[in-house]
Design an enzyme around this catalytic site. Structure first.
Site, PDB file in Angstrom:
ATOM      1  N   ARG A  67       0.716  -1.318  -0.069  1.00  0.00           N
ATOM      2  CA  ARG A  67       0.032   0.030  -0.001  1.00  0.00           C
ATOM      3  C   ARG A  67       0.702   1.271   0.058  1.00  0.00           C
ATOM      4  O   ARG A  67       2.160   1.127   0.461  1.00  0.00           O
ATOM      5  CB  ARG A  67      -0.885  -0.134   1.148  1.00  0.00           C
ATOM      6  CG  ARG A  67      -1.774  -1.292   1.328  1.00  0.00           C
ATOM      7  CD  ARG A  67      -2.510  -1.347   2.537  1.00  0.00           C
ATOM      8  NE  ARG A  67      -3.477  -2.471   2.511  1.00  0.00           N
ATOM      9  CZ  ARG A  67      -3.161  -3.694   2.823  1.00  0.00           C
ATOM     10  NH1 ARG A  67      -1.965  -3.862   3.304  1.00  0.00           N
ATOM     11  NH2 ARG A  67      -4.022  -4.720   2.691  1.00  0.00           N
ATOM     12  N   LYS A  94      -2.107  -2.605   7.585  1.00  0.00           N
ATOM     13  CA  LYS A  94      -3.625  -2.365   7.688  1.00  0.00           C
ATOM     14  C   LYS A  94      -4.364  -3.333   8.509  1.00  0.00           C
ATOM     15  O   LYS A  94      -5.356  -3.174   9.326  1.00  0.00           O
ATOM     16  CB  LYS A  94      -4.366  -2.334   6.345  1.00  0.00           C
ATOM     17  CG  LYS A  94      -6.037  -2.045   6.226  1.00  0.00           C
ATOM     18  CD  LYS A  94      -6.368  -2.162   4.683  1.00  0.00           C
ATOM     19  CE  LYS A  94      -7.952  -1.710   4.759  1.00  0.00           C
ATOM     20  NZ  LYS A  94      -8.496  -1.755   3.284  1.00  0.00           N
ATOM     21  N   HIS A 156      -2.821   3.491  -5.073  1.00  0.00           N
ATOM     22  CA  HIS A 156      -3.203   2.028  -4.560  1.00  0.00           C
ATOM     23  C   HIS A 156      -3.707   1.289  -5.537  1.00  0.00           C
ATOM     24  O   HIS A 156      -3.893   0.129  -5.542  1.00  0.00           O
ATOM     25  CB  HIS A 156      -4.479   2.622  -3.377  1.00  0.00           C
ATOM     26  CG  HIS A 156      -4.667   1.518  -2.539  1.00  0.00           C
ATOM     27  ND1 HIS A 156      -5.468   0.303  -2.978  1.00  0.00           N
ATOM     28  CD2 HIS A 156      -4.548   1.361  -1.477  1.00  0.00           C
ATOM     29  CE1 HIS A 156      -5.565  -0.521  -1.776  1.00  0.00           C
ATOM     30  NE2 HIS A 156      -4.922   0.126  -0.926  1.00  0.00           N
ATOM     31  N   HIS A 183      -3.631  -9.398   1.979  1.00  0.00           N
ATOM     32  CA  HIS A 183      -5.328  -9.413   2.059  1.00  0.00           C
ATOM     33  C   HIS A 183      -5.690 -10.175   3.206  1.00  0.00           C
ATOM     34  O   HIS A 183      -5.151 -11.302   3.614  1.00  0.00           O
ATOM     35  CB  HIS A 183      -5.815  -9.736   0.913  1.00  0.00           C
ATOM     36  CG  HIS A 183      -5.947  -8.644  -0.267  1.00  0.00           C
ATOM     37  ND1 HIS A 183      -6.213  -9.023  -1.342  1.00  0.00           N
ATOM     38  CD2 HIS A 183      -6.124  -7.344  -0.122  1.00  0.00           C
ATOM     39  CE1 HIS A 183      -6.139  -7.861  -2.211  1.00  0.00           C
ATOM     40  NE2 HIS A 183      -5.764  -6.854  -1.432  1.00  0.00           N
TER      41      HIS A 183
END
Length: 222
Positions: A67, A94, A156, A183
């Site tokens: 990211r 994240k 992004h 992810h």
């Protein structure tokens, strides 16, 4: 209001069902370009009137598939040159889980280019006005706009581009690609038990992606 009703402060919740008065937000994907435009992007990047550090930052993000904020805040201490791995701590991720990125010859080359610039400092991509800090996470976005991709691509979106191309090749297991993109596993039970990072397996994925980028770069000079 629910608490107020339960404790006897009010007799009923006058806000019950209020969410029906608002439209459900429409989730929009980050702007990105099609795989056929990667050579165009690489040519624009090579010709763009942007700072050297910014150019390296964008290439670093493109190759590593991280990211924008993760790329901007990369530190020299996170690089394991012996194992050729970039280890991102959980507090920077994240999903609050550490992430390892296998480094390819191309990403190692970017580090070599940045060493004279910031090798003696904490951050790989230092801020222009305050070298002791990292560059702004929006730096890449600003540069991409100046390159002529305003409204078509954001920083992004480079992750989406990588995901699309890697999945379209059908050469790699989709799970490997998801792990490479850091992810979150949607299946909570599976996520609890499957903590494998597949670092060595992902080296092949990352190497293929770096080679693909380099071929797109060469195509612009033919």
């Amino acid at each position: 209001m629910v608490y107020a009703v339960n404790t006897g402060v009010v007799e009923h919740n006058s806000l019950a069902g209020i969410k029906a008065a608002f439209q459900t937000p429409i989730k929009k994907s980050m702007a990105t370009i099609g795989s056929e435009r990667l050579p165009e992007f690489m040519e624009a990047l090579s010709r763009a009137s942007i700072k050297f550090t910014t150019r390296c930052l964008i290439e670093w993000q493109l190759h590593t598939m991280v990211r924008p904020s993760e790329a901007a805040m990369a530190e020299w201490s996170e690089i394991d040159f012996e194992s050729k791995v970039w280890i991102l701590p959980a507090e920077k991720m994240k999903m609050s889980k550490s992430h390892k990125v296998p480094l390819t010859p191309s990403t190692l080359r970017i580090l070599e280019l940045m060493k004279p610039v910031s090798g003696h400092r904490q951050y790989i991509f230092p801020a222009d006005r305050e070298p002791r800090s990292h560059t702004n996470p929006q730096t890449a976005n600003a540069a991409i706009k100046r390159m002529g991709f305003k409204g078509e691509l954001v920083a992004h979106g480079l992750r989406s581009l990588a995901s699309t191309i890697l999945n379209e090749t059908k050469q790699f297991d989709s799970e490997l690609i998801e792990v490479a993109l850091a992810h979150q596993e949607k299946n909570e039970i599976r996520a609890a038990y499957n903590r494998a990072e597949y670092v060595e397996n992902r080296r092949e994925v990352m190497s293929w992606w770096s080679d693909y980028i380099n071929k797109a770069k060469v195509a612009t000079s033919v």
